[in-house]
Scaffold this motif. Structure first.
Motif, PDB file in Angstrom:
ATOM      1  N   ASP A   1    -100.411  12.539 -48.320  1.00  0.00           N
ATOM      2  CA  ASP A   1    -100.405  12.866 -49.743  1.00  0.00           C
ATOM      3  C   ASP A   1    -101.811  12.938 -50.322  1.00  0.00           C
ATOM      4  O   ASP A   1    -102.012  13.497 -51.403  1.00  0.00           O
ATOM      5  N   GLU A   2    -102.771  12.362 -49.612  1.00  0.00           N
ATOM      6  CA  GLU A   2    -104.140  12.352 -50.116  1.00  0.00           C
ATOM      7  C   GLU A   2    -105.022  13.379 -49.418  1.00  0.00           C
ATOM      8  O   GLU A   2    -106.196  13.523 -49.745  1.00  0.00           O
TER       9      GLU A   2
ATOM     10  N   SER B   1     -93.346  11.559 -46.372  1.00  0.00           N
ATOM     11  CA  SER B   1     -94.141  11.226 -47.547  1.00  0.00           C
ATOM     12  C   SER B   1     -93.764  12.173 -48.685  1.00  0.00           C
ATOM     13  O   SER B   1     -93.109  13.200 -48.469  1.00  0.00           O
TER      14      SER B   1
ATOM     15  N   SER C   1     -95.539  14.381 -50.314  1.00  0.00           N
ATOM     16  CA  SER C   1     -96.042  15.749 -50.135  1.00  0.00           C
ATOM     17  C   SER C   1     -95.277  16.482 -49.041  1.00  0.00           C
ATOM     18  O   SER C   1     -95.049  17.695 -49.129  1.00  0.00           O
TER      19      SER C   1
ATOM     20  N   LEU D   1     -92.037  17.574 -50.571  1.00  0.00           N
ATOM     21  CA  LEU D   1     -92.248  18.757 -51.401  1.00  0.00           C
ATOM     22  C   LEU D   1     -92.426  19.998 -50.526  1.00  0.00           C
ATOM     23  O   LEU D   1     -91.991  21.098 -50.900  1.00  0.00           O
TER      24      LEU D   1
ATOM     25  N   ALA E   1     -91.513  13.091 -54.849  1.00  0.00           N
ATOM     26  CA  ALA E   1     -92.250  14.358 -54.787  1.00  0.00           C
ATOM     27  C   ALA E   1     -92.636  14.865 -56.169  1.00  0.00           C
ATOM     28  O   ALA E   1     -93.606  15.617 -56.307  1.00  0.00           O
TER      29      ALA E   1
ATOM     30  N   GLN F   1     -96.174  14.582 -57.022  1.00  0.00           N
ATOM     31  CA  GLN F   1     -97.082  15.585 -56.483  1.00  0.00           C
ATOM     32  C   GLN F   1     -97.122  16.817 -57.393  1.00  0.00           C
ATOM     33  O   GLN F   1     -98.170  17.430 -57.572  1.00  0.00           O
TER      34      GLN F   1
ATOM     35  N   VAL G   1     -98.784  27.220 -50.729  1.00  0.00           N
ATOM     36  CA  VAL G   1     -99.377  25.873 -50.761  1.00  0.00           C
ATOM     37  C   VAL G   1    -100.851  25.968 -51.133  1.00  0.00           C
ATOM     38  O   VAL G   1    -101.358  25.181 -51.942  1.00  0.00           O
TER      39      VAL G   1
ATOM     40  N   PHE H   1    -100.820  24.877 -54.828  1.00  0.00           N
ATOM     41  CA  PHE H   1    -100.787  23.419 -54.659  1.00  0.00           C
ATOM     42  C   PHE H   1    -102.093  22.864 -54.098  1.00  0.00           C
ATOM     43  O   PHE H   1    -102.131  21.752 -53.594  1.00  0.00           O
TER      44      PHE H   1
ATOM     45  N   LEU I   1    -102.447  21.109 -50.447  1.00  0.00           N
ATOM     46  CA  LEU I   1    -101.950  19.741 -50.271  1.00  0.00           C
ATOM     47  C   LEU I   1    -101.479  19.521 -48.833  1.00  0.00           C
ATOM     48  O   LEU I   1    -100.617  20.241 -48.328  1.00  0.00           O
TER      49      LEU I   1
ATOM     50  N   MET J   1     -97.642  19.216 -47.480  1.00  0.00           N
ATOM     51  CA  MET J   1     -96.934  20.481 -47.686  1.00  0.00           C
ATOM     52  C   MET J   1     -97.390  21.530 -46.680  1.00  0.00           C
ATOM     53  O   MET J   1     -96.571  22.232 -46.066  1.00  0.00           O
TER      54      MET J   1
END
Length: 330
Positions: free
Chosen positions: A4-5, A73, A75, A78, A135, A138, A260, A264, A267, A270
Motif C-alpha cells: 500500500d505504500e 492488502s 491496494s 482495489l 480499500a 486508497q 493504475v 492511481f 499504486l 494495484m
C-alpha cells in the motif's frame, strides 16, 4: 515492505505515451467493429443481457467478497476490484474460437460491452471501492473523482473508439487496411510498456510473488466460473456458454494496468495485481480452451462440434480467425 505504500517508478512522459497507447488500442478495436456486431445483439438480446449482468453486477460483487476473504492488502483489493470492473479482453474471441464457441456472439458482446464500459468502468470502481472497508482509504488517498475519471476515460478510451467506429463505417476499405497496423503497433507498444514497468519495479513484484500468484489464480478461476455458471442459469446453449465463459473470465487487465498509472499514481498493490492478471488470464484461458477442445473432440470427433453453424449467424468469416485490437491487453 507494504504494497500500500509502494509507488511504482514511472514519469510524466511515460504517462502521456501510455494514454496514447490506450487510445490506439481502442481505436484498433473500433476499426474491426461493424454495425452487424451490434445488430446481432439487437436480434438476439438474451445472451448479451446475461453477459452484461454477469460482468457489471455478478463479477464485481463476487470480487468484492473475495477481497474480504483472501489475505490481500487494501491496494491489492482495489486492484482486484479495478480488474473486475474492466471491459472484456479481446483475446476472449480467440479463446472462444479455439474452444469451438459462438465467435459471432463473442465479437458482438465485446463490441457493445466496450461502449458500455466507457461509462460504467469509472463509476463501478468508485462504487465498489468506496464500499470496501479498507480499500476506500486508497481511493481517498488518490482523491479519485468518478466524474473526472469518467471524462478522462472518455477522452482517452471513448473518443478513439467513436472515431474508429466512424472511420470503419464510412471508409471501410481504408479501415481494413490500417487496422492490422494499428493493432500490432498498439499491442507491441503496450507489451513494451508492461515489460518496462515490470523491469523497473522487479524487486517489488518478486517481493509479493507468492500472494499475487494465489490471489490472481483464484480470482481468474472464479471469473471464468461466473461466466460459465451464469450462461447455464440463463439457459444458453453450449457454444454460447463457451463464449460467455471467456467474455466474463477474460478481462482487459492491460487496460487496467494503464489506468493504475493514469489515475492511481502507480499504486503498487494495484499495479502488481493488474500486471500479473494480464499474463495469467491468457494462460488460464488457453488451458480451459484446450481442455474444452479435447472434450468436444472425444464426444463428437470434431474439435469444434457444431459451433460453426452458430458462428454463421454473425458477420461473414467471424470464426475464421481471431480478430481485434487489444488481444494481449487482456
Amino acid at each position: 515492505m507494504n504494497p500500500d505504500e509502494i509507488i511504482l517508478n514511472f514519469n510524466p512522459g511515460m504517462l502521456v505515451l501510455l494514454n496514447v497507447v490506450l487510445g490506439l488500442i481502442m481505436f484498433g478495436i473500433a476499426l474491426d467493429t461493424t454495425v452487424k456486431d451490434f445488430a446481432v445483439v439487437v436480434r438476439k438480446p438474451k445472451p448479451f443481457v446475461v453477459a452484461i449482468l454477469a460482468q457489471l453486477v455478478v463479477l464485481p460483487l463476487v470480487t468484492f467478497g473475495l477481497t474480504l476473504i483472501l489475505p490481500v492488502s487494501p491496494s491489492m483489493a482495489l486492484g482486484m476490484i479495478l480488474v473486475a470492473c474492466c471491459p472484456p479482453g479481446n483475446i476472449s474471441q480467440v479463446l472462444t474460437h479455439r474452444s469451438g464457441g459462438n465467435v459471432a456472439l463473442s465479437v458482438s458482446m465485446t463490441a457493445v460491452a466496450n461502449v458500455i464500459y466507457i461509462f460504467a468502468l469509472p463509476l463501478s470502481v468508485a462504487f465498489w471501492g468506496s464500499m470496501h472497508p479498507t480499500a476506500r482509504g486508497q481511493l481517498t488517498a488518490v482523491e479519485l473523482d468518478p466524474l473526472s475519471m469518467l471524462l478522462d476515460v472518455f477522452l482517452i478510451i471513448g473518443l478513439p473508439f467513436v472515431v474508429g467506429l466512424f472511420i470503419r463505417h464510412r471508409f471501410e476499405r481504408f479501415a481494413l487496411r490500417v487496422q492490422p497496423i494499428v493493432k500490432w503497433f498498439s499491442l507491441l507498444a503496450l507489451v513494451s510498456f508492461i515489460v518496462a514497468a515490470l523491469a523497473g519495479n522487479w524487486a517489488f513484484f518478486i517481493a509479493f510473488l507468492g500472494i499475487i500468484l494465489l490471489v490472481v489464480t483464484v480470482h481468474d478461476a472464479v471469473a471464468l466460473a461466473i461466466g460459465y455458471g451464469t450462461a447455464v442459469v440463463g439457459g444458453l446453449g453450449t457454444p454460447e456458454r463457451k463464449a460467455m465463459t471467456f467474455e466474463v473470465g477474460i478481462r482487459n487487465a492491460g487496460l487496467g494496468l494503464g489506468l493504475v498509472f493514469a489515475f492511481f499514481g502507480g499504486l503498487g498493490g494495484m499495479a502488481i495485481v493488474a500486471g500479473w492478471w494480464g499474463i495469467w488470464d491468457i494462460i488460464a484461458g488457453l488451458i480451459v480452451a484446450g481442455l474444452w477442445v479435447r472434450r468436444t473432440k472425444r464426444r463428437t470427433g470434431s474439435p469444434k462440434g457444431d459451433a460453426s453453424r452458430h458462428a454463421a449467424a454473425g458477420r461473414p468469416g467471424a470464426d475464421a480467425g481471431p480478430g481485434t485490437g487489444a488481444e494481449a491487453a487482456s
